[in-house]
Design a protein around this motif. Structure first.
Motif, PDB file in Angstrom:
ATOM      1  N   HIS A 653      45.210  99.152  14.084  1.00  0.00           N
ATOM      2  CA  HIS A 653      45.206  99.485  15.511  1.00  0.00           C
ATOM      3  C   HIS A 653      46.500  99.004  16.154  1.00  0.00           C
ATOM      4  O   HIS A 653      47.012  97.936  15.831  1.00  0.00           O
ATOM      5  N   MET A 654      47.033  99.800  17.052  1.00  0.00           N
ATOM      6  CA  MET A 654      48.244  99.420  17.797  1.00  0.00           C
ATOM      7  C   MET A 654      48.066  99.762  19.259  1.00  0.00           C
ATOM      8  O   MET A 654      47.463 100.773  19.589  1.00  0.00           O
ATOM      9  N   CYS A 655      48.643  98.906  20.128  1.00  0.00           N
ATOM     10  CA  CYS A 655      48.586  99.233  21.557  1.00  0.00           C
ATOM     11  C   CYS A 655      50.001  99.518  22.059  1.00  0.00           C
ATOM     12  O   CYS A 655      50.956  99.364  21.331  1.00  0.00           O
ATOM     13  N   ASP A 737      40.703 102.955  23.751  1.00  0.00           N
ATOM     14  CA  ASP A 737      42.102 102.790  23.366  1.00  0.00           C
ATOM     15  C   ASP A 737      42.493 101.349  23.029  1.00  0.00           C
ATOM     16  O   ASP A 737      43.620 101.097  22.624  1.00  0.00           O
ATOM     17  N   CYS A 738      41.572 100.392  23.189  1.00  0.00           N
ATOM     18  CA  CYS A 738      41.900  99.010  22.828  1.00  0.00           C
ATOM     19  C   CYS A 738      40.600  98.205  22.764  1.00  0.00           C
ATOM     20  O   CYS A 738      39.524  98.738  23.031  1.00  0.00           O
ATOM     21  N   GLY A 739      40.713  96.936  22.415  1.00  0.00           N
ATOM     22  CA  GLY A 739      39.539  96.064  22.362  1.00  0.00           C
ATOM     23  C   GLY A 739      38.936  95.862  23.750  1.00  0.00           C
ATOM     24  O   GLY A 739      39.611  96.001  24.758  1.00  0.00           O
TER      25      GLY A 739
HETATM   26 ZN    ZN Z   1      45.030  97.495  21.604  1.00  0.00          ZN
END
Ligand code: ZN
Ligand code: 39S
Length: 768
Positions: A653-655, A737-739
């Motif tokens: 995962h990447m933000c 899109d993220c945690g």
């Molecule tokens: Zn993220």
């Protein structure tokens, strides 16, 4: 010879600013109380710097949220959508300020905040200025003058600090097409001149202009802008002393440009780039002073005073003592406040502590360097102690683990490759996992409620037994697994309730790492991180995450993802050793994560996610250095992730990801599934993946977790259809899109139910 500082941490040694801001936002305190805390912190910082022997003490380095946002208010770069707050007449300048930082949903208004992004290659985030074509500027906030006067009242003549006009514009973003933001210089410069006029009237002597972009790759237009801006300023204020500060990179190739600017002093980051010094010394004009950034503002190790003195003497010989200044390499914003507060010898061994320096100790080093350079004697207690500590650190058995070194030396190419190619792996994984099309999952963390955090705080204080803590977390995890099954998610997570932070948690369990109790560093606004500290060779004494993954999987037949942080992100968000290349440390961490991945696989975990949100921000600031970094960082990820059977599915995962320029390297990571932030850009980000024909599976985030807003099922279907236009359907995943750790439960529940609904609708083509 002068000592100076570029900026001091503003959160307060006890994170007073965090508490003051959060109380104010929650309506638990008044504006007056907030402002009072601000002035207390400033006073404390100014007096401390004076006491430590700093000649030029910065002001305007304080901020209630972010120094770039402060500048946007100074020059009135307030986007249209915030005007109704001002017009409503009921809100203070501070409310407007926080609205720009955090959005505003009240009194019938619904205004989104400025975008936030990483400050160069740090873990600090700034608020991105928004620009329109021909945008006018005018002086709005006079904070910089107010703070100068405030310090003066305390008997301290400060050096106001502000981001220079060229870097300010470059840090921003065009919000409409058809212009280049650097062309706004003629509109912007008059506001800077007005500020300088007022500062001069208040009898300012030195002003520090931060122009970090001067040390990055520049185009012709930007180079011209630098010349224009500083020539104009000089013309208007021939007597004002301007210090131009560069940091995080060197002036390589741009030394002549920098030396040609009519400023009194130039600051160089000699920790990041010592090689820039000879070039600069060969071009520096007669009257310019040189500020030597020799004390590392980005790390927590003591300075090598001997080496720094050598540099200082070399420059003094060339320029004369009067033209030399000594300083940290950059603002001390990026290190914790005070090492003296670390008194618990079980947490931080005295031996390791003697190798370390936080902000306050770094100022002491700067002052000591001046004394040593002026007096020429090296028999001072401080110097001898410094050299003894450095010598002890070099040979300390604590640091060196021959087994770890041997293991890194023995890494083979086979250790960074999966057994089969993706296409075959996908078939084998499908046999085990049996997932529907548009499989749904989340990024890993679920809301970290105050309650969960308070259990951890109580555990640390001994008010909760380890057994009781464990029981509470098991209950919480069990409930989460049940709920995820109920709403129909396809790949579950355990929620990460046991983790304080995605990097600190691993640091706490690895050999070669230590931590602080109070070593907080601002990440954005009131949010802080406590980066763990790599002091020695890194290894994993025992499994770190298997307990919780195994427990969660035991509760359900649905696959539960094992959750790990990747080696590059662990490295990037830790304070790392400065006695070996970063790549070496990255490989050591990679091997530890590889072992963890294999242990998870052995424990029956079939899907394992290895987060690498920091791979992008770790990119060197000069493009010429990219290939070297990408080579070792992608290899480190592959070492950590490829030691499994084809049947085990690896996610990453990447933000905050602008992937266009490194899409090839992202593909090289060869994760079976990558989940990325996409929703705010309406899937535009996916174009890069589509054009490149990204071969593996992708989960483009279908909703923005950074806001409490709950998107509808229709919105998410719309986004997924957009995604389907560029990515083959059989490669698409559905996820936020993220945690979710910074979100609250009510919106989380609702949004995930809508998300699963969207995926189900897409599986039934007749319905959509
Ligand atoms: Zn993220
Ligand atoms: N970098 C890192 N390291 N980790 C990240 O998650 C991220 N995410 C991105 C980029 N960089 C990152 C965004 N950055 C936070 C911080 C940085 C972020 C995002 C969020 C954040 O929420 N930080 C928390 C905060 O500032 C602290 C998190 C933490 O370590 O509030 N919490 C500790 C824990 O859970 C508790 C620390 C604490 O404050 O154990 N305890 C209280 C105290 O000691 C008591 C708690 C209580 O009684 O409720 O006074």
């Amino acid at each position: 010879m002068l000592t100076h500082n570029l900026g001091y941490p503003r959160i307060g040694s006890q994170r007073q600013l965090k508490k003051a801001c959060e109380d104010y936002w929650a309506g638990k305190s008044t504006l007056q109380q907030l402002l009072h805390t601000g002035s207390k912190i400033r006073e404390e910082n100014w007096l401390l710097q004076k006491q430590e022997g700093i000649d030029l003490i910065p002001s305007n380095d304080f901020s209630f949220y972010d120094q770039i946002l402060d500048m946007s208010l100074m020059v009135n770069a307030i986007p249209e959508r915030f005007h109704e707050i001002v017009l409503s007449g009921k809100k203070s300048e501070t409310d407007l300020y926080f609205a720009m930082a955090r959005s505003f949903q009240k009194d019938g208004m619904d205004i989104t905040a400025l975008e936030m992004t990483k400050w160069f290659d740090t873990n600090y985030h700034y608020l991105v200025p928004e620009f329109r074509k021909n945008q006018p500027f005018k002086l709005f906030s006079t904070k910089i003058i107010d703070e100068f006067n405030e310090a003066k009242q305390l008997g301290i003549q400060t050096k106001p600090v502000l981001i220079g006009p060229v870097s300010y514009l470059l840090l921003g973003k065009e919000k409409e097409s058809g212009f280049d933001r650097i062309d706004l210089i003629p509109n912007l410069l008059p506001v800077y001149l007005e500020i300088l006029k007022r500062l001069e009237k208040a009898h300012v002597e030195w002003v520090q202009f931060d122009e970090p972009f001067l040390a990055l790759d520049l185009g012709e237009k930007e180079r011209e802008a630098f010349t224009y801006v500083y020539t104009q300023i000089r013309k208007e204020f021939p007597k004002l002393k301007i210090l131009l500060a560069t940091y995080f990179e060197g002036l390589d190739g741009q030394g002549s440009l920098a030396a040609s600017l009519p400023v009194c002093a130039l600051h160089l980051d000699l920790v990041r780039n010592a090689d820039q010094l000879p070039e600069l010394l060969s071009v520096i004009p007669e009257k310019m002073s040189l500020s030597l950034g020799v004390v590392d503002g980005r790390n927590i190790w003591i300075n090598d005073l001997e080496a720094s003195l050598k540099t200082i003497h070399e420059v003094v010989d060339r320029l004369g003592e009067a033209r030399v200044m000594i300083a940290p390499s950059c603002s001390l914003l990026h290190v914790p406040c005070d090492l003296a507060l670390e008194t618990d010898e079980h947490i931080l061994l005295p031996e390791i502590k003697s190798w370390m320096a936080f902000a306050k100790q770094k100022l002491r080093e700067v002052a000591l360097l001046k004394n040593l350079a002026k007096n020429g004697t090296k028999d001072s207690g401080g110097f001898l102690k410094n050299q003894a500590s450095l010598a002890a650190r070099k040979t300390a058995p604590l640091i060196h683990d021959p087994q770890v070194k041997a293991r890194v030396a023995a890494i083979t190419p086979a250790m960074s490759s999966r057994k089969s190619a993706f296409a075959l792996r996908k078939q084998n994984q499908q046999k085990v996992l049996n997932l529907p099309v548009f499989p749904t999952t989340t990024i890993g963390s679920f809301p970290q409620t105050k309650e969960v955090r308070s259990w951890r705080a109580k555990l640390k204080k001994g008010e909760l037994s380890p057994e009781e803590y464990d029981r509470l977390l098991r209950e919480e995890t069990t409930e989460l697994i049940k709920w995820q099954e109920e709403i129909g998610l396809d790949v579950l997570v355990h929620g990460e309730y046991e983790r304080n932070d995605m990097v600190e948690y691993f640091g706490e369990q690895l050999n070669g790492y230590t931590f602080s109790k109070n070593g907080w560093v601002q990440s954005y606004g009131s949010r802080c991180v406590k980066p763990p500290i790599v002091f020695g060779d890194v290894s994993r004494p025992k499994a770190m995450t298997v307990y919780w993954a195994e427990f969660a999987q035991s509760l359900t037949p649905v696959p539960v993802k094992g959750m790990l942080t990747g080696p590059v992100t662990i490295l990037q968000w830790s304070f790392v050793r400065d006695d070996q290349p970063r790549s070496e440390t990255a490989y050591q961490i990679a091997l530890a994560i590889r072992d963890e991945v294999q242990d998870l696989e052995k424990a029956g975990i079939r899907v394992i996610q290895i987060d690498e949100p920091a791979i992008r921000e770790g990119l060197p600031l000069r493009k010429a250095d990219w290939p070297g970094y990408l080579d070792w960082s992608i290899t480190a990820f592959r070492i950590s992730s490829t030691g499994v059977e084809d049947e085990t599915q690896i996610h990453t995962h990447m933000c905050y990801s602008e992937f266009n320029d490194i899409i090839r390297d992202i593909a090289d990571m060869d994760a079976d599934v990558i989940t990325i932030e996409c929703s705010r850009s309406q899937m535009e980000l996916l174009d890069a993946f589509g054009e490149f024909n990204y071969p593996n599976d992708i989960g483009p985030g279908v909703y923005d977790i950074h806001s409490p807003r709950v998107p509808s099922q229709e919105e998410m279907i719309f986004l997924l259809k957009k995604a389907r236009a560029v990515i083959p359907e059989q490669n698409l995943w559905v996820n936020p899109d993220c945690g979710l750790k910074t979100r609250h439960w009510p919106e989380t529940r609702e949004a995930l139910i809508q998300m699963v609904g969207a995926a189900k609708a897409l599986r039934e083509p007749v319905l959509v």
